[in-house]
Design an enzyme around this catalytic site. Structure first.
Site, PDB file in Angstrom:
ATOM      1  N   GLU A 100      -9.654   9.335   5.956  1.00 33.40           N
ATOM      2  CA  GLU A 100      -9.784   7.783   5.150  1.00 33.40           C
ATOM      3  C   GLU A 100     -10.852   7.555   4.218  1.00 33.40           C
ATOM      4  O   GLU A 100     -10.782   6.511   3.627  1.00 33.40           O
ATOM      5  CB  GLU A 100     -10.041   6.888   6.603  1.00 33.40           C
ATOM      6  CG  GLU A 100      -9.069   6.677   7.767  1.00 33.40           C
ATOM      7  CD  GLU A 100      -7.740   6.066   7.058  1.00 33.40           C
ATOM      8  OE1 GLU A 100      -7.818   5.153   6.432  1.00 33.40           O
ATOM      9  OE2 GLU A 100      -6.713   6.953   7.383  1.00 33.40           O
ATOM     10  N   LYS A 148     -15.597   4.609   6.024  1.00 29.20           N
ATOM     11  CA  LYS A 148     -14.214   4.684   6.759  1.00 29.20           C
ATOM     12  C   LYS A 148     -14.325   5.929   7.552  1.00 29.20           C
ATOM     13  O   LYS A 148     -14.971   6.885   7.453  1.00 29.20           O
ATOM     14  CB  LYS A 148     -13.151   4.746   5.952  1.00 29.20           C
ATOM     15  CG  LYS A 148     -12.841   3.422   5.215  1.00 29.20           C
ATOM     16  CD  LYS A 148     -11.428   3.541   4.625  1.00 29.20           C
ATOM     17  CE  LYS A 148     -10.772   2.189   4.455  1.00 29.20           C
ATOM     18  NZ  LYS A 148      -9.384   2.063   3.695  1.00 29.20           N
ATOM     19  N   GLU A 166       0.694  -1.110  -0.088  1.00 29.84           N
ATOM     20  CA  GLU A 166      -0.171   0.007  -0.093  1.00 29.84           C
ATOM     21  C   GLU A 166       0.771   1.191   0.188  1.00 29.84           C
ATOM     22  O   GLU A 166       1.757   1.381   0.848  1.00 29.84           O
ATOM     23  CB  GLU A 166      -1.079  -0.041   1.323  1.00 29.84           C
ATOM     24  CG  GLU A 166      -1.872  -0.758   1.400  1.00 29.84           C
ATOM     25  CD  GLU A 166      -2.759  -0.717   2.695  1.00 29.84           C
ATOM     26  OE1 GLU A 166      -2.651   0.506   3.395  1.00 29.84           O
ATOM     27  OE2 GLU A 166      -3.619  -1.779   3.109  1.00 29.84           O
ATOM     28  N   GLU A 218     -13.906   5.491   0.061  1.00 28.94           N
ATOM     29  CA  GLU A 218     -14.769   4.667   0.497  1.00 28.94           C
ATOM     30  C   GLU A 218     -15.355   5.186   1.711  1.00 28.94           C
ATOM     31  O   GLU A 218     -14.862   5.598   2.818  1.00 28.94           O
ATOM     32  CB  GLU A 218     -13.793   3.511   1.299  1.00 28.94           C
ATOM     33  CG  GLU A 218     -13.188   2.628  -0.096  1.00 28.94           C
ATOM     34  CD  GLU A 218     -12.207   1.665   0.509  1.00 28.94           C
ATOM     35  OE1 GLU A 218     -12.625   0.567   1.147  1.00 28.94           O
ATOM     36  OE2 GLU A 218     -10.849   1.967   0.249  1.00 28.94           O
TER      37      GLU A 218
END
Length: 340
Positions: free
Chosen positions: A321, A316, A264, A313
């Site tokens: 985030e 999150k 990542e 997303e």
């Protein structure tokens, strides 16, 4: 091109030139194929997996990291020719570590039942706390999954590893002094031995964003020259400095032969300090180009790297985030990015 096909070229010479061209294209494709993108699914407005795989293909993204084993995504990947890191989630670690039969079933259900998916690595756990309650499950789970993979005759195709974060470093500056925290060694040392013995890479989630942002040029790969001099090695970006600190720590822990896969790395576009679309575009584009080479300590590249993440997303927390995606949930790309 006119000269290439001009009259007077002999057939053997033409054949040699075409072969050279083919090898060049294969080389370029191999270099580009080192980049993947993480497909996180912690949102309630994301496209269906079939649409996601089509988006990977549209943008020539040849590698994916998937964090769980939901079957719809594995089914969508069948025949796609996308290399996959498949995650074994942290909440499955205890079950898999306690029983070879459970590991065999996991491999049957999620690997063997999908023969047309190109599995590359299995990430057994993600960023498990070295001193937390799940730490003791990681190595036994890796061993059981590896036995199941070997029994299936797939050990030459699929390597078993785990993903760590750089919080396990006790010393990271200068990079040559990199060392793991003392309290992490009882967790990491046997894992490192396992990886060495099985010729598997260590997966590392590596984020300059969560490090020192006092020099943004150093963080974004835009510094005009060396920022950190470490003996004979000069560092122009924070990514290389962190990665080489992990390599130094591995050397001290008996893992000098290990390769690191950056499982990542990315930059959020909103929600916090220095979280702008411009910074995200700059970091991710420069990252993709940079990892075609190596680091000062390990100059032979490319560095296999997975950009985090494919989509924003919205489930999150905290706010920043939610904003790591290269794409919006409606599949619109957030900013111009070149995956080649």
């Amino acid at each position: 091109m006119a000269k290439l096909y001009s009259v007077g070229k002999s057939a053997p010479r033409m054949g040699a030139m075409l072969l050279l061209f083919g090898l060049l294209m294969a080389s370029l494709e191999l270099t580009g194929a080192q980049i993947g993108v993480c497909y996180g699914r912690n949102g309630n407005n994301l496209p269906a997996p079939g649409e996601v795989v089509a988006l990977y293909n549209q943008y020539n993204i040849r590698r994916m990291r998937l964090y769980d084993t939901r079957q719809d995504a594995l089914q969508a990947l069948a025949g796609s020719n996308i290399d996959l890191i498949l995650g074994l989630p942290n909440d499955n670690l205890q079950s898999i570590s306690s029983s070879q039969a459970n590991a065999d079933s996991w491999v049957q259900d999620n690997i063997k039942n999908h023969p047309n998916v190109k599995f590359r690595y299995i990430a057994v756990g993600n960023e498990v706390n070295p001193t937390g309650g799940q730490a003791g499950f990681v190595l036994p789970a890796m061993q059981n999954i590896n036995k199941a993979i070997s029994s299936a005759g797939l050990s030459n195709q699929i390597k078993v590893s785990t993903a760590i974060d750089t919080g396990v470093l006790g010393v990271s500056y200068p990079p040559s002094s990199g060392a793991f925290k003392n309290e992490a060694l009882s967790f990491l040392n046997p894992i490192i031995s396992f990886l060495v013995n099985n010729n598997s890479p260590l997966l590392v989630n590596l984020y300059p964003f969560f490090s020192d942002l006092s020099n943004m040029n150093y963080a974004l790969f835009t510094a005009p020259g060396v920022v950190v001099q470490d003996g004979q090695l000069g560092y122009k970006n924070l990514f290389d400095a962190i990665l080489d600190a992990v390599y130094s720590a591995l050397e001290k822990a008996g893992g000098s032969s290990l390769k690191i896969v950056v499982s990542e790395s990315g930059w959020p576009s909103a929600g916090g300090t220095q979280t702008t679309v411009d910074n995200a575009r700059t970091y991710n584009n420069n990252l993709i180009q940079h990892v075609k080479g190596g680091t000062p300590k390990r100059p032979t590249g490319p560095i296999e790297t997975y950009v985090f993440a494919m989509f924003d997303e919205n489930n999150k927390t905290p706010e920043q985030e939610k904003h790591w995606g290269l794409f919006l949930p409606n599949k619109q790309i957030k900013y111009q990015i070149n995956f080649n």
